[in-house]
Design a protein around this motif. Sequence first.
Motif, short mmCIF file in Angstrom:
data_model
loop_
_atom_site.label_atom_id
_atom_site.label_comp_id
_atom_site.label_asym_id
_atom_site.label_seq_id
_atom_site.Cartn_x
_atom_site.Cartn_y
_atom_site.Cartn_z
N SER A 38 -18.85 -54.30 42.09
CA SER A 38 -18.08 -53.08 42.25
C SER A 38 -18.87 -51.96 42.91
O SER A 38 -18.43 -50.83 42.90
CB SER A 38 -17.58 -52.62 40.88
OG SER A 38 -18.68 -52.31 40.05
N MET A 39 -20.01 -52.28 43.51
CA MET A 39 -20.81 -51.26 44.17
C MET A 39 -20.09 -50.79 45.42
O MET A 39 -19.48 -51.58 46.15
CB MET A 39 -22.19 -51.80 44.55
CG MET A 39 -23.10 -52.02 43.39
SD MET A 39 -24.70 -52.65 43.89
CE MET A 39 -25.27 -51.37 44.94
N SER A 40 -20.19 -49.52 45.71
CA SER A 40 -19.57 -48.98 46.92
C SER A 40 -20.42 -49.34 48.13
O SER A 40 -21.62 -49.64 48.02
CB SER A 40 -19.42 -47.47 46.81
OG SER A 40 -20.69 -46.86 46.85
N PHE A 41 -19.80 -49.29 49.30
CA PHE A 41 -20.51 -49.62 50.53
C PHE A 41 -21.62 -48.62 50.81
O PHE A 41 -22.70 -48.99 51.26
CB PHE A 41 -19.51 -49.65 51.70
CG PHE A 41 -20.16 -49.98 53.00
CD1 PHE A 41 -20.58 -51.28 53.28
CD2 PHE A 41 -20.36 -49.00 53.97
CE1 PHE A 41 -21.20 -51.58 54.47
CE2 PHE A 41 -20.98 -49.30 55.17
CZ PHE A 41 -21.39 -50.60 55.42
N ALA A 42 -21.37 -47.34 50.50
CA ALA A 42 -22.38 -46.31 50.73
C ALA A 42 -23.60 -46.53 49.83
O ALA A 42 -24.74 -46.37 50.26
CB ALA A 42 -21.79 -44.93 50.48
N SER A 43 -23.37 -46.93 48.58
CA SER A 43 -24.46 -47.21 47.66
C SER A 43 -25.27 -48.42 48.13
O SER A 43 -26.50 -48.41 48.08
CB SER A 43 -23.91 -47.44 46.26
OG SER A 43 -24.93 -47.85 45.39
N TRP A 94 -27.09 -55.82 40.11
CA TRP A 94 -26.16 -55.38 41.14
C TRP A 94 -24.79 -55.94 40.80
O TRP A 94 -24.62 -57.12 40.57
CB TRP A 94 -26.58 -55.89 42.50
CG TRP A 94 -27.81 -55.25 43.05
CD1 TRP A 94 -28.74 -54.55 42.37
CD2 TRP A 94 -28.22 -55.26 44.40
NE1 TRP A 94 -29.73 -54.13 43.20
CE2 TRP A 94 -29.43 -54.55 44.47
CE3 TRP A 94 -27.72 -55.79 45.56
CZ2 TRP A 94 -30.11 -54.36 45.64
CZ3 TRP A 94 -28.41 -55.60 46.73
CH2 TRP A 94 -29.59 -54.89 46.76
N TRP A 120 -27.30 -47.41 51.15
CA TRP A 120 -28.43 -46.58 50.75
C TRP A 120 -29.56 -47.43 50.19
O TRP A 120 -30.73 -47.21 50.48
CB TRP A 120 -27.98 -45.54 49.71
CG TRP A 120 -29.09 -44.65 49.28
CD1 TRP A 120 -29.59 -43.58 49.92
CD2 TRP A 120 -29.88 -44.81 48.09
NE1 TRP A 120 -30.64 -43.04 49.22
CE2 TRP A 120 -30.83 -43.77 48.09
CE3 TRP A 120 -29.86 -45.71 47.03
CZ2 TRP A 120 -31.76 -43.62 47.08
CZ3 TRP A 120 -30.78 -45.56 46.02
CH2 TRP A 120 -31.72 -44.52 46.05
#
Length: 156
Positions: A106-111, A103, A114
């Motif tokens: 830079s992961m998006s909040f939506a990702s 992980w 989910w």
Amino acid sequence: MEYRCVECGGRMTTLFVQYSPGNIRLMKCGNCKAVADEYIECEPIIILIDLILHKTKAYTHLLYNVIDPQAPSFQGLLWKSTFGFLLLDAYRSLFLERSKEEWGLSMSFASLLWRFQKMLMDVVFGNIMFLSTFLLSMRVLFSTFPRPLRSGNAHL
């Protein structure tokens, strides 16, 4: 609370008489004439060892003579244990998911949302399926095997 004899399973009104603090007399079962519950005098570690060894007497002591399902704190303990189990199972699922792929920050909040939703669904549905299968198999198992007859003189 109604107690049970750990030898024969007979019903008991009391398991011991206390004369003074630290001075008790264990009651004998009227059915099998043995001491109704010798685990009263045992240390908890001895009871735990007997539970690990799957001794029927230890389970009878724990389920009938220690835990009171009518006590108001029992239902709270049951819900707390269920919540703790689901939380630990979610942590296990998260740990397994993290080991599959790294992980990043830079992961998006939506990702991220989910992934947590998927983890929650895996935990809840996985446990529901496990418990459903377990309960169904126990019902089938108990309905196919005849129940053993217990007499007062029979010893396991």
